[in-house]
Design a protein around this motif. Structure first.
Motif, short mmCIF file in Angstrom:
data_model
loop_
_atom_site.label_atom_id
_atom_site.label_comp_id
_atom_site.label_asym_id
_atom_site.label_seq_id
_atom_site.Cartn_x
_atom_site.Cartn_y
_atom_site.Cartn_z
N ARG A 1 -5.95 3.59 -6.05
CA ARG A 1 -5.02 2.49 -6.39
C ARG A 1 -4.85 2.37 -7.89
O ARG A 1 -5.80 2.12 -8.64
CB ARG A 1 -5.55 1.17 -5.82
CG ARG A 1 -4.57 0.00 -6.02
CD ARG A 1 -3.27 0.23 -5.26
NE ARG A 1 -2.40 -0.96 -5.30
CZ ARG A 1 -1.14 -0.93 -5.73
NH1 ARG A 1 -0.62 0.20 -6.18
NH2 ARG A 1 -0.41 -2.03 -5.71
N ASP B 1 -1.84 5.99 -5.16
CA ASP B 1 -1.19 4.80 -4.61
C ASP B 1 -0.82 3.90 -5.78
O ASP B 1 -1.56 3.00 -6.16
CB ASP B 1 -2.13 4.08 -3.64
CG ASP B 1 -2.45 4.94 -2.43
OD1 ASP B 1 -1.60 5.77 -2.05
OD2 ASP B 1 -3.55 4.78 -1.87
N THR C 1 1.72 1.51 -8.43
CA THR C 1 2.79 0.53 -8.68
C THR C 1 3.01 0.50 -10.18
O THR C 1 2.05 0.41 -10.95
CB THR C 1 2.40 -0.87 -8.19
OG1 THR C 1 2.19 -0.85 -6.78
CG2 THR C 1 3.50 -1.88 -8.53
N GLN D 1 -0.82 -7.57 -7.51
CA GLN D 1 -0.55 -6.27 -6.89
C GLN D 1 -1.81 -5.60 -6.34
O GLN D 1 -1.72 -4.66 -5.56
CB GLN D 1 0.14 -5.33 -7.88
CG GLN D 1 1.40 -5.88 -8.53
CD GLN D 1 2.29 -6.62 -7.55
OE1 GLN D 1 2.74 -6.03 -6.56
NE2 GLN D 1 2.54 -7.89 -7.81
N LYS E 1 -3.95 -6.73 -4.20
CA LYS E 1 -4.08 -6.94 -2.75
C LYS E 1 -2.74 -6.97 -2.03
O LYS E 1 -2.71 -7.10 -0.80
CB LYS E 1 -4.84 -8.25 -2.49
CG LYS E 1 -6.27 -8.22 -3.00
CD LYS E 1 -6.99 -9.53 -2.70
CE LYS E 1 -8.43 -9.47 -3.17
NZ LYS E 1 -9.16 -10.75 -2.91
N ASP E 2 -1.66 -6.87 -2.75
CA ASP E 2 -0.32 -6.93 -2.16
C ASP E 2 0.31 -5.54 -2.20
O ASP E 2 0.44 -4.94 -3.26
CB ASP E 2 0.54 -7.92 -2.94
CG ASP E 2 1.86 -8.22 -2.25
OD1 ASP E 2 2.29 -7.42 -1.40
OD2 ASP E 2 2.48 -9.24 -2.59
N GLN E 3 0.70 -5.03 -1.05
CA GLN E 3 1.26 -3.68 -0.95
C GLN E 3 2.80 -3.67 -1.01
O GLN E 3 3.41 -2.62 -0.85
CB GLN E 3 0.82 -3.04 0.37
CG GLN E 3 -0.69 -2.94 0.52
CD GLN E 3 -1.31 -1.97 -0.46
OE1 GLN E 3 -0.97 -0.79 -0.48
NE2 GLN E 3 -2.23 -2.45 -1.28
N THR E 4 3.40 -4.82 -1.28
CA THR E 4 4.86 -4.91 -1.26
C THR E 4 5.52 -3.88 -2.19
O THR E 4 6.53 -3.27 -1.84
CB THR E 4 5.31 -6.32 -1.68
OG1 THR E 4 4.76 -7.27 -0.79
CG2 THR E 4 6.83 -6.43 -1.65
N LEU F 1 4.19 -1.03 -3.42
CA LEU F 1 3.55 0.28 -3.44
C LEU F 1 4.61 1.36 -3.61
O LEU F 1 5.63 1.36 -2.93
CB LEU F 1 2.78 0.50 -2.14
CG LEU F 1 1.82 1.69 -2.10
CD1 LEU F 1 0.70 1.54 -3.11
CD2 LEU F 1 1.25 1.85 -0.69
#
Length: 210
Positions: free
Chosen positions: A101, A150, A152, A195, A197-200, A202
């Motif tokens: 991540r 992974d 962002t 971000q 914990k939020d995968q929106t 990704l």
């Protein structure tokens, strides 16, 4: 959850440390000079001294981390390549340590978000005065997008010293010119931390502005 922050002594990095620690994360701050973080004495904070241009020092800090945040700055230099070269080394170290991540802060105007900028930012600041810095951000983004991690990429507007409000625009269209092109450093940190914990977003590049 363990979070490793690169650029920890920068103007965004210090807000990240403060908010991450307040939220209960175990934080490792990677920096060249630990004395610059003396005000952050905390039981959940580890300081790792090193240089993002030296892969071996990055590898040492990566042990057992869950999430990596990149908020590298170039200081007063307009020709620095620390963002791109540092990010390339960080990605290599993440792969060496099986960490996936990655959240990377770049700038609004990079990539397809160039359409968000007004004439001043597009042609004067990034087209001339900060052209080297801007191109380094562009290369930095290429490394992240090609990393197969992974990722962002967070693209904030121009920084202000305002307080954390939690009220800002994000993920707007790349041709939206109604935004202010400004965002407080505290709110940039707030969005980056969300971000984790939020995968929106990704594999996406959300812009950030008021």
């Amino acid at each position: 959850m363990k979070v490793l922050v690169f650029g920890a002594t920068g103007t965004i990095g210090k807000h990240l440390l403060e908010q991450l620690l307040q939220s209960g994360y175990a934080v490792t701050a990677f920096c060249r000079n630990a004395s610059k973080l003396s005000q952050f004495a905390h039981g959940n904070l580890t300081i790792a001294e090193g240089d993002v241009l030296q892969l071996d020092t990055i590898n040492k800090a990566m042990t057992d981390q869950d999430v990596v945040i990149i908020a590298l700055g170039s200081g007063k230099s307009r020709k620095s390549i620390v963002r791109s070269e540092g990010t390339k080394n960080i990605i290599t170290a993440m792969k060496n340590n099986n960490i996936r991540r990655l959240i990377c802060q770049t700038t609004l105007g990079a990539g397809d978000s160039n359409g968000n900028l007004n004439f001043f930012w597009k042609h004067i600041m990034f087209g001339w005065f900060l052209k080297g810095v801007f191109l380094d951000h562009e290369l930095q983004e290429q490394y992240v997008k090609n990393s197969r991690l992974d990722w962002t990429i967070v693209r904030p507007g121009s920084f202000t010293d305002g307080k954390k409000t939690g009220r800002y625009l994000h993920g707007f269209e790349p041709n939206d010119t109604s935004i202010t092109l400004k965002i407080s450093r505290a709110d940039v940190a707030d969005f980056i931390i969300k971000q984790i914990k939020d995968q929106t977003y990704l594999y996406q590049t959300p812009g950030l502005s008021y």
